[in-house]
Structure formats: C-alpha cells, structure tokens
Design an enzyme around this catalytic site. Sequence first.
Site, PDB file in Angstrom:
ATOM      1  N   PRO A  88       0.828  -1.221   0.000  1.00  0.00           N
ATOM      2  CG  PRO A  88      -0.063  -1.077   2.156  1.00  0.00           C
ATOM      3  CD  PRO A  88       0.693  -1.985   1.248  1.00  0.00           C
ATOM      4  CD  GLU A 115       0.787  -5.383  11.336  1.00  0.00           C
ATOM      5  OE1 GLU A 115       0.974  -4.243  10.879  1.00  0.00           O
ATOM      6  OE2 GLU A 115      -0.344  -5.810  11.635  1.00  0.00           O
ATOM      7  NE  ARG A 153      -7.931  -6.680 -20.822  1.00  0.00           N
ATOM      8  CZ  ARG A 153      -8.318  -5.734 -21.650  1.00  0.00           C
ATOM      9  NH1 ARG A 153      -7.597  -4.621 -21.753  1.00  0.00           N
ATOM     10  NH2 ARG A 153      -9.400  -5.855 -22.374  1.00  0.00           N
ATOM     11  CG  ASP A 168      -9.737  -1.809 -23.421  1.00  0.00           C
ATOM     12  OD1 ASP A 168     -10.895  -1.888 -23.839  1.00  0.00           O
ATOM     13  OD2 ASP A 168      -9.002  -2.793 -23.215  1.00  0.00           O
TER      14      ASP A 168
HETATM   15  C1  LIG Z   1      -2.022  -6.061   5.977  1.00  0.00           C
HETATM   16  S1  LIG Z   1      -0.958  -5.582   4.683  1.00  0.00           S
HETATM   17  C2  LIG Z   1       0.348  -4.779   5.535  1.00  0.00           C
HETATM   18  C3  LIG Z   1       0.193  -3.320   5.566  1.00  0.00           C
HETATM   19  C4  LIG Z   1       1.331  -2.583   6.209  1.00  0.00           C
HETATM   20  N1  LIG Z   1       1.379  -2.829   7.628  1.00  0.00           N
HETATM   21  C5  LIG Z   1       1.149  -1.079   5.979  1.00  0.00           C
HETATM   22  O1  LIG Z   1       0.333  -0.488   6.656  1.00  0.00           O
HETATM   23  O2  LIG Z   1       1.796  -0.520   5.062  1.00  0.00           O
HETATM   24  C6  LIG Z   1      -0.264  -7.111   4.174  1.00  0.00           C
HETATM   25  C7  LIG Z   1       0.224  -7.170   2.742  1.00  0.00           C
HETATM   26  O3  LIG Z   1      -0.849  -6.909   1.862  1.00  0.00           O
HETATM   27  C8  LIG Z   1      -0.373  -6.319   0.665  1.00  0.00           C
HETATM   28  N2  LIG Z   1      -1.157  -5.100   0.430  1.00  0.00           N
HETATM   29  C9  LIG Z   1      -1.986  -4.494   1.305  1.00  0.00           C
HETATM   30  N3  LIG Z   1      -2.559  -3.423   0.777  1.00  0.00           N
HETATM   31  C10 LIG Z   1      -2.108  -3.315  -0.482  1.00  0.00           C
HETATM   32  C11 LIG Z   1      -2.329  -2.388  -1.539  1.00  0.00           C
HETATM   33  N4  LIG Z   1      -3.111  -1.330  -1.393  1.00  0.00           N
HETATM   34  N5  LIG Z   1      -1.683  -2.605  -2.702  1.00  0.00           N
HETATM   35  C12 LIG Z   1      -0.861  -3.668  -2.859  1.00  0.00           C
HETATM   36  N6  LIG Z   1      -0.609  -4.563  -1.893  1.00  0.00           N
HETATM   37  C13 LIG Z   1      -1.223  -4.405  -0.709  1.00  0.00           C
HETATM   38  C14 LIG Z   1       1.113  -6.062   0.858  1.00  0.00           C
HETATM   39  O4  LIG Z   1       1.846  -7.057   0.180  1.00  0.00           O
HETATM   40  C15 LIG Z   1       1.276  -6.165   2.354  1.00  0.00           C
HETATM   41  O5  LIG Z   1       2.552  -6.609   2.731  1.00  0.00           O
END
Ligand SMILES: C[S@@+](CC[C@H](N)C(=O)[O-])C[C@H]1O[C@@H](n2cnc3c(N)ncnc32)[C@H](O)[C@@H]1O
Length: 244
Positions: A88, A115, A153, A168
């Site tokens: 994220p 986490e 795609r 698209d």
């Molecule tokens: C619960 S999340 C961890 C979030 C982290 N503690 C933070 O707040 O930045 C677990 C995993 O989900 C994935 N993930 C969560 N949100 C994401 C997003 N918006 N885009 C891509 N991957 C995501 C990532 O690989 C991350 O390591």
Amino acid sequence: MRFDVITLFPEMVQAVVNGGVTGRAADRELIHLNCINPRDFTTDVHRTVDDRPYGGGPGMVMKPDCLVEAIRSAKSKMSDRKVIYLSPQGKTLNQSMLQEASKSAGLILLCGRYEGIDERVLELDVDEEWSLGDYVLSGGELGAMVIVDGITRLLPSVLGHSESANQDSFSDGLLDCPHYTRPEKFEGLSIPAVLKSGNHQEIERWRKMQALGRTFQKRPDLLDKLELTEQDKILLDTFLSGLK
Ligand SMILES: C[S@@+](CC[C@H](N)C(=O)[O-])C[C@H]1O[C@@H](n2cnc3c(N)ncnc32)[C@H](O)[C@@H]1O
C-alpha cells in the site's frame, strides 16, 4: 512473458490462469505463471515464515531469509526482470505502468502478508513497490493477479482484433466510449441512431466525441493531462452543447 509470484497462497494466485483471457494466453504459452512459496525456503522443522516484530506491537512480520531465497530462486530462472513488492506504500498502479511492463521479459511479484515483510528485503532485492490504491488489503495476491491480468491483455496477439486493447479506457488518455449490442430497443431505450447508419466515419466521430465527453464528465483530471487538438475541442463542445 514470465511471471514468478512469491506467495504463501499459490493456489489463490494460480486461479488467474484458470480461465478467460489470461487462461487462454497461458494455454497458448504466451505467458508463463509460476508461483514460489517462501515456505519451501525455510530451514526449521516448523517451516516458519513469520516472526514477532522487533520493538513489540501487534501482528507478525514475514522473515527476510526465506523471502530473499525465494526471490533469488525466481531470478535464477530468468534474470533481467524487475522485482515488484505489492504494497500500500507503493506507486499507485496505472495503465502506463502496465504498458511499460508489457514490453519487458516479465516480472517477479512479491506478495506480503501479516504486517508486511522485513524491511531489509526491500533494500536487498526489491526494485519497486506498486500499490493497488490507498487502502489496505490482507495480502499482495490480489495485486499480483491484477498485474498479471492487466499486462497479459496488452501482449501482442493475446486479444483478438474485436477485443483490441487500443480502444480501452486510458490507452489514449481518455475513457472508452459507450457500447451497445442487440436488442435495438431495451426497456424503452434505443441505441444512438448513428451506430446503425453504416457510415464508419460518422461512427468514429461519434465515438471520439463520446470518449471526450464522458472523460470530461467522469474524469476531468485525465483531460487536464492531454493536449487536445482543435478537432477534439470542437467535438467536446458539440458533446457539451448536446447536454443543454
Ligand atoms: C495487511 S498488509 C500490511 C500493511 C502494512 N502494515 C502497511 O500499513 O503498510 C499485508 C500485505 O498486503 C499487501 N497489500 C496491502 N494493501 C495493499 C495495496 N493497497 N496494494 C498492494 N498490496 C497491498 C502487501 O503485500 C502487504 O505486505
């Protein structure tokens, strides 16, 4: 195009090639999807992939050793590919990132859980962090599937002519025009007459005008990034005056 996805849930990611456009592309060997489970790179009897965070606090952190080994194993199968950590905190995914990646040999996609992953993995072996958007998911798997689908795609000969990706949304900076199919009348609503005219030039003109108009209505921020031609401006004005 080769995708190696590092994930604790390979069966989840593998589903992306179970059907549809991506499934056909995999069957035709236009893409190859390989999942690597970091658990296979653990050395303890419990096959531990996570541990408590230094400094305390809730949740668990994915351990660096098995992740780094998993990434390096993917690299050994095909080097010269970027390692992308789904996060994220990464750059928000968009069509140009997918277009750029579609010209490469493939990607190594790293999915976090819990986490997240030990920060040192990022320093050692990750090239970029990509995000699906400003919200938090439980894992990176959905992101990896989105990327595999979005890139596949765009590959030459994956989509048939009638499904061409060039038209698209986002491919030329605009949203796509509206589409209609049979029946001609549905619940009292008719299709725009021009689409039945057989005049291809007029149909193209109408489609461009609709694309400009709906981009203006739904995503004006996209128009700000474009330099419209005089002809585009006229079409947009025509669209807008039709609304009055
Ligand atoms: C619960 S999340 C961890 C979030 C982290 N503690 C933070 O707040 O930045 C677990 C995993 O989900 C994935 N993930 C969560 N949100 C994401 C997003 N918006 N885009 C891509 N991957 C995501 C990532 O690989 C991350 O390591």
